[in-house]
Design a protein around this motif. Structure first.
Motif, short mmCIF file in Angstrom:
data_model
loop_
_atom_site.label_atom_id
_atom_site.label_comp_id
_atom_site.label_asym_id
_atom_site.label_seq_id
_atom_site.Cartn_x
_atom_site.Cartn_y
_atom_site.Cartn_z
N GLU A 99 0.84 -1.19 0.00
CA GLU A 99 0.00 0.00 0.00
C GLU A 99 0.88 1.24 0.00
O GLU A 99 1.89 1.30 0.70
CB GLU A 99 -0.92 0.02 1.22
N GLY A 100 0.50 2.22 -0.81
CA GLY A 100 1.25 3.47 -0.87
C GLY A 100 0.33 4.64 -1.18
O GLY A 100 -0.83 4.46 -1.54
N ASN A 101 0.87 5.83 -1.01
CA ASN A 101 0.15 7.06 -1.33
C ASN A 101 0.92 7.85 -2.36
O ASN A 101 2.15 7.81 -2.41
CB ASN A 101 -0.01 7.95 -0.08
N TYR A 102 0.22 8.58 -3.21
CA TYR A 102 0.87 9.50 -4.13
C TYR A 102 -0.10 10.59 -4.53
O TYR A 102 -1.29 10.55 -4.19
CB TYR A 102 1.42 8.77 -5.36
N THR A 103 0.40 11.58 -5.25
CA THR A 103 -0.44 12.67 -5.75
C THR A 103 -0.58 12.53 -7.26
O THR A 103 0.41 12.49 -7.98
CB THR A 103 0.18 14.04 -5.42
N HIS A 104 -1.82 12.42 -7.72
CA HIS A 104 -2.10 12.30 -9.14
C HIS A 104 -1.89 13.65 -9.82
O HIS A 104 -1.85 14.70 -9.17
CB HIS A 104 -3.55 11.83 -9.33
N THR A 105 -1.73 13.63 -11.15
CA THR A 105 -1.50 14.87 -11.91
C THR A 105 -2.66 15.85 -11.76
O THR A 105 -2.48 17.06 -11.96
CB THR A 105 -1.30 14.57 -13.41
N SER A 106 -3.84 15.35 -11.40
CA SER A 106 -4.99 16.23 -11.20
C SER A 106 -4.93 16.95 -9.85
O SER A 106 -5.75 17.80 -9.56
CB SER A 106 -6.28 15.41 -11.26
N GLY A 107 -3.93 16.57 -9.03
CA GLY A 107 -3.84 17.13 -7.68
C GLY A 107 -4.53 16.29 -6.65
O GLY A 107 -4.51 16.61 -5.46
N THR A 108 -5.15 15.19 -7.07
CA THR A 108 -5.88 14.31 -6.16
C THR A 108 -4.91 13.44 -5.36
O THR A 108 -3.98 12.86 -5.92
CB THR A 108 -6.84 13.41 -6.95
N ASP A 109 -5.15 13.34 -4.05
CA ASP A 109 -4.37 12.43 -3.22
C ASP A 109 -4.91 11.01 -3.42
O ASP A 109 -6.12 10.76 -3.30
CB ASP A 109 -4.47 12.82 -1.74
N ILE A 110 -4.00 10.07 -3.72
CA ILE A 110 -4.39 8.72 -4.13
C ILE A 110 -3.85 7.68 -3.15
O ILE A 110 -2.74 7.80 -2.63
CB ILE A 110 -3.84 8.42 -5.53
N VAL A 111 -4.66 6.64 -2.92
CA VAL A 111 -4.21 5.45 -2.20
C VAL A 111 -4.08 4.32 -3.23
O VAL A 111 -5.03 4.02 -3.95
CB VAL A 111 -5.21 5.04 -1.10
#
Length: 370
Positions: free
Chosen positions: A152-164
């Motif tokens: 499991e990880g987190n990142y920031t999508h190009t849309s600015g959305t925080d993603i799991v």
């Protein structure tokens, strides 16, 4: 030469199909006559997720019943199924996909694959729309009697959305099965993810025995999967090449003195790059040897083991691209090297001058620094 991007990375970036219309106040107002009991019933039902089941390609799993199938025809063949939430106007659509890809290393350690994925996202994520990737956890979660684990990880999508990002990895001696679930942080629910992961069923036989040999088709599958990426989807592995490589799978790579001697003994010394340029199909069932200056060498760990891409220019100014399922050691740009292996396809890549350079892709058995 195009930098390879792991299939695992490519398949998490499904874009949202947002609604173009917004609801008008007049259309969404509820009347004063709506009963309180009816409203409470609807709210209760909305909180209870409903699922449907996908079955195909020897696998089945559950996913939210309002998610829609994603067209995978333009994706890599490893992507067997994909679904996303197209009912939202958000800039990112929650989604799930399942991949089955060749595993040339033969490793059955899921944490090894997970660590390689973390390294790849951390180092190269920006180039594929994954910003600020951070590993949250890795948990061993066997699938039946087989080794498997959840990253499991987190990142920031190009849309600015925080993603799991959650990936359930089941490696076998010859293949890596991966279920990838991607949610916006606001919609992520651990219970829902667990239910989907626990629903996975694989009907295809799995080979996962520590110490067993890699299946004969593994090398052929490796070249089959990566040929489209190397050639920018302009070439595929011909059946004759697949069969030849499969029949000589112990030579990819030739990792012992006896195997290196065997590979060199298979070389047809009469075949040059000029012959390959004329008609590479004549040499699908031959080993060739090409020596020249290393223009570019890259190594990639994203598939669970190291593989290399080496661009070589021979003394006649002709190019070959070696796809090598191993590390090249100390070999660097500008060195002189010999590539021994089976020709796969002719293709062109864009050069720094804006034009195109012709090259022959070779499934390399050996890459020898001179």
């Amino acid at each position: 030469m195009k930098k390879l991007i792991t299939i695992l990375a490519l398949t998490v970036l499904l874009s949202a199909c947002g609604n173009s219309e917004t609801s008008k106040t007049a259309d969404t107002q509820t009347t004063e006559t709506t009963s309180t009991n009816a409203t409470e019933t609807v709210s209760a039902e909305a909180k209870t997720p409903k699922y449907t089941t996908y079955s195909g390609e020897g696998i089945s799993f559950s996913y939210p019943d309002h998610w829609k199938s994603v067209d995978t025809s333009q994706m890599n063949a490893a992507v067997k199924a994909a679904f996303s939430d197209q009912s939202t106007s958000a800039q990112f659509a929650d989604n799930i996909n399942f991949t089955i890809e060749s595993s040339p290393s033969g490793s059955i350690n899921p944490e090894e694959f997970a660590n390689n994925v973390v390294d790849y996202y951390t180092q190269n994520g920006e180039s594929i729309g994954i910003s600020n990737y951070k590993k949250v956890s890795y948990t061993n979660k066997p699938y039946k009697e087989y080794n498997a684990g959840v990253l499991e990880g987190n990142y920031t999508h190009t849309s600015g959305t925080d993603i799991v990002l959650v990936q359930y990895m089941i490696p076998t001696n010859s293949e890596l099965y991966t279920m990838t679930l991607t949610y916006s942080k606001d919609s992520y629910k651990q219970d829902a993810v667990n239910e989907i992961i626990n629903s996975l069923s694989i009907s295809a036989p799995l080979e996962q025995t520590a110490g067993s040999t890699v299946a004969e088709s593994t090398a052929a599958n490796f070249f089959n999967d990566l040929t489209p990426f190397i050639t920018d989807n302009t070439a595929v592995l011909d059946q004759a090449s697949y069969d030849f490589i499969s029949g000589n799978s112990d030579l990819f790579p030739a990792s012992t003195a006896d195997l290196r001697k065997k590979a060199k003994g298979l070389v047809d010394s009469k075949v040059t790059t000029r012959h390959l340029n004329k008609n590479v199909a004549n040499y699908y069932e031959d080993f060739v040897s090409v020596s020249g200056q290393v223009i570019q060498v890259e190594e990639d760990n994203s598939l669970g083991s190291t593989f290399s891409i080496v661009l070589v220019m021979d003394d006649n100014g002709n190019y070959v691209t070696a796809l090598y399922p191993a590390t090249t050691g100390d070999l660097l740009d500008g060195d002189y090297a010999t590539v021994i292996g089976a020709p796969i396809a002719n293709y062109s890549f864009q050069n720094v001058g804006g034009g195109f350079t012709n090259s022959t892709l070779i499934g390399a058995s050996l890459v020898i620094a001179e």
